[in-house]
Design an enzyme around this catalytic site. Structure first.
Site, PDB file in Angstrom:
ATOM      1  N   GLU A 105       1.071  -1.404   0.001  1.00  0.00           N
ATOM      2  CA  GLU A 105       0.008   0.170  -0.709  1.00  0.00           C
ATOM      3  C   GLU A 105       0.204   1.741  -0.077  1.00  0.00           C
ATOM      4  OE1 GLU A 105      -2.764   1.302  -0.376  1.00  0.00           O
ATOM      5  OE2 GLU A 105      -4.503   0.415   0.356  1.00  0.00           O
ATOM      6  N   ASP A 106       0.135   2.332  -0.621  1.00  0.00           N
ATOM      7  CA  ASP A 106       1.398   3.575  -0.880  1.00  0.00           C
ATOM      8  C   ASP A 106       1.116   4.297   0.658  1.00  0.00           C
ATOM      9  OD1 ASP A 106      -1.294   3.563  -1.231  1.00  0.00           O
ATOM     10  OD2 ASP A 106      -1.371   5.457  -2.666  1.00  0.00           O
ATOM     11  N   ASP A 110      -4.502   5.381   5.950  1.00  0.00           N
ATOM     12  CA  ASP A 110      -4.977   6.837   6.493  1.00  0.00           C
ATOM     13  C   ASP A 110      -6.050   5.775   7.438  1.00  0.00           C
ATOM     14  OD1 ASP A 110      -7.057   8.283   7.312  1.00  0.00           O
ATOM     15  OD2 ASP A 110      -6.135   9.581   5.364  1.00  0.00           O
ATOM     16  N   PHE A 128      -1.907  15.670   4.429  1.00  0.00           N
ATOM     17  CA  PHE A 128      -2.684  15.858   3.524  1.00  0.00           C
ATOM     18  C   PHE A 128      -1.059  15.770   2.122  1.00  0.00           C
ATOM     19  CE2 PHE A 128      -3.873  15.351  -1.274  1.00  0.00           C
ATOM     20  CZ  PHE A 128      -4.826  14.471  -1.734  1.00  0.00           C
ATOM     21  N   ARG A 158       0.482  11.738  -9.722  1.00  0.00           N
ATOM     22  CA  ARG A 158       1.453  10.352  -9.211  1.00  0.00           C
ATOM     23  C   ARG A 158       2.599  10.697  -9.530  1.00  0.00           C
ATOM     24  NH1 ARG A 158      -2.813   7.518  -7.267  1.00  0.00           N
ATOM     25  NH2 ARG A 158      -5.365   7.648  -8.105  1.00  0.00           N
TER      26      ARG A 158
HETATM   27  P1  IMP Z   1      -7.772   4.253   4.190  1.00  0.00           P
HETATM   28  O1  IMP Z   1      -9.004   3.716   3.859  1.00  0.00           O
HETATM   29  O2  IMP Z   1      -8.603   5.770   4.861  1.00  0.00           O
HETATM   30  O3  IMP Z   1      -6.728   4.339   5.188  1.00  0.00           O
HETATM   31  O4  IMP Z   1      -7.359   5.479   2.992  1.00  0.00           O
HETATM   32  C1  IMP Z   1      -6.941   4.995   1.775  1.00  0.00           C
HETATM   33  C2  IMP Z   1      -6.579   6.383   0.851  1.00  0.00           C
HETATM   34  O5  IMP Z   1      -7.203   7.053   0.711  1.00  0.00           O
HETATM   35  C3  IMP Z   1      -5.372   5.526  -0.099  1.00  0.00           C
HETATM   36  O6  IMP Z   1      -5.374   4.152  -0.542  1.00  0.00           O
HETATM   37  C4  IMP Z   1      -5.410   6.825  -0.453  1.00  0.00           C
HETATM   38  O7  IMP Z   1      -6.033   6.508  -1.534  1.00  0.00           O
HETATM   39  C5  IMP Z   1      -6.246   7.795   0.311  1.00  0.00           C
HETATM   40  N1  IMP Z   1      -5.519   9.092   0.951  1.00  0.00           N
HETATM   41  C6  IMP Z   1      -5.256   9.237   2.667  1.00  0.00           C
HETATM   42  N2  IMP Z   1      -4.934   9.932   2.521  1.00  0.00           N
HETATM   43  C7  IMP Z   1      -3.763  10.389   1.796  1.00  0.00           C
HETATM   44  C8  IMP Z   1      -3.003  11.386   1.244  1.00  0.00           C
HETATM   45  O8  IMP Z   1      -2.646  12.247   2.417  1.00  0.00           O
HETATM   46  N3  IMP Z   1      -2.633  12.019   0.241  1.00  0.00           N
HETATM   47  C9  IMP Z   1      -3.240  11.147  -1.286  1.00  0.00           C
HETATM   48  N4  IMP Z   1      -4.243  10.339  -0.851  1.00  0.00           N
HETATM   49  C10 IMP Z   1      -4.616   9.708   0.902  1.00  0.00           C
HETATM   50 MG    MG Z   2      -6.413   7.976  -4.022  1.00  0.00          MG
END
Ligand code: IMP
Ligand code: MG
Length: 178
Positions: A102-103, A106, A155, A168
């Protein structure tokens, strides 16, 4: 470039290309220490494409495989709400040792969905490797095995991560300027 503008917002360099390379290398070393054979890395698109490409070059586990998935979310026609499925996993993964790439994690909502879907396929083991982690935002109990860097609830964009689909391609990771 120290600063860039994306969709009229100003971002500044937060984690440089050089620092990212060091983090990725160190994560690869830790994953190599697992000493497992024939792991199946699953890269979660789109955000993980650059991280996956770089880390895979440093993986030395025997018979390493990689596959790419995307999580679809669309509103179902039924009252049950959103339907989620994995797009792209066109292979049997039963009894495989999976390492999710995963990148960023969050809230952990995406990760939880992916894990639930993979568990249905009766995999042997799932490990999670994420380049970035936002501990203050994380809502889940799932243990994250490999974390590149924990960051504040800001962010960020670049190195695969997008701001409304742009940014990206940037080699550094930027954060929104105050
Ligand atoms: P989660 O489901 O809340 O853990 O969020 C996952 C997805 O939200 C990631 O795979 C990203 O695509 C997006 N995301 C969360 N934080 C960021 C950020 O700071 N920048 C860009 N994308 C984010
Ligand atoms: Mg995204």
């Amino acid at each position: 470039m120290k600063e860039i503008i994306l969709h009229n917002k100003t971002f500044e360099v937060f984690i440089s290309e050089t620092e990212i390379a060091a983090i990725v290398h160190s994560m690869a070393n830790n994953i190599n220490d697992l000493r497992i054979k024939n792991p199946l890395f699953i890269s979660v698109l789109n955000g993980s494409f650059m991280f996956s490409s770089d880390i895979m070059k440093k993986i030395t586990l025997p018979n390493t495989e990689i596959s790419f998935i995307k999580l679809s979310s669309y509103s179902g026609t039924e009252t049950t709400g959103n339907v989620h499925e994995l797009i792209g996993l066109g292979q049997d993964i039963k009894n495989r040792n999976i390492i999710i790439l995963e990148d960023i994690i969050d809230t952990g909502i995406t990760l939880e969905k992916i894990i639930l879907l993979l568990e249905k396929e009766e995999v042997a083991d799932i490990k999670v490797a994420t380049l970035l982690f936002k501990p203050e935002a994380y809502q889940k109990e799932i243990e994250i095995d490999f974390i590149g860097k924990s960051i504040a609830n800001d962010f960020v964009v670049g190195y695969g991560l997008d701001y409304d689909e742009i940014g990206r391609n940037l080699p550094h990771i930027y954060k929104l300027k105050e």
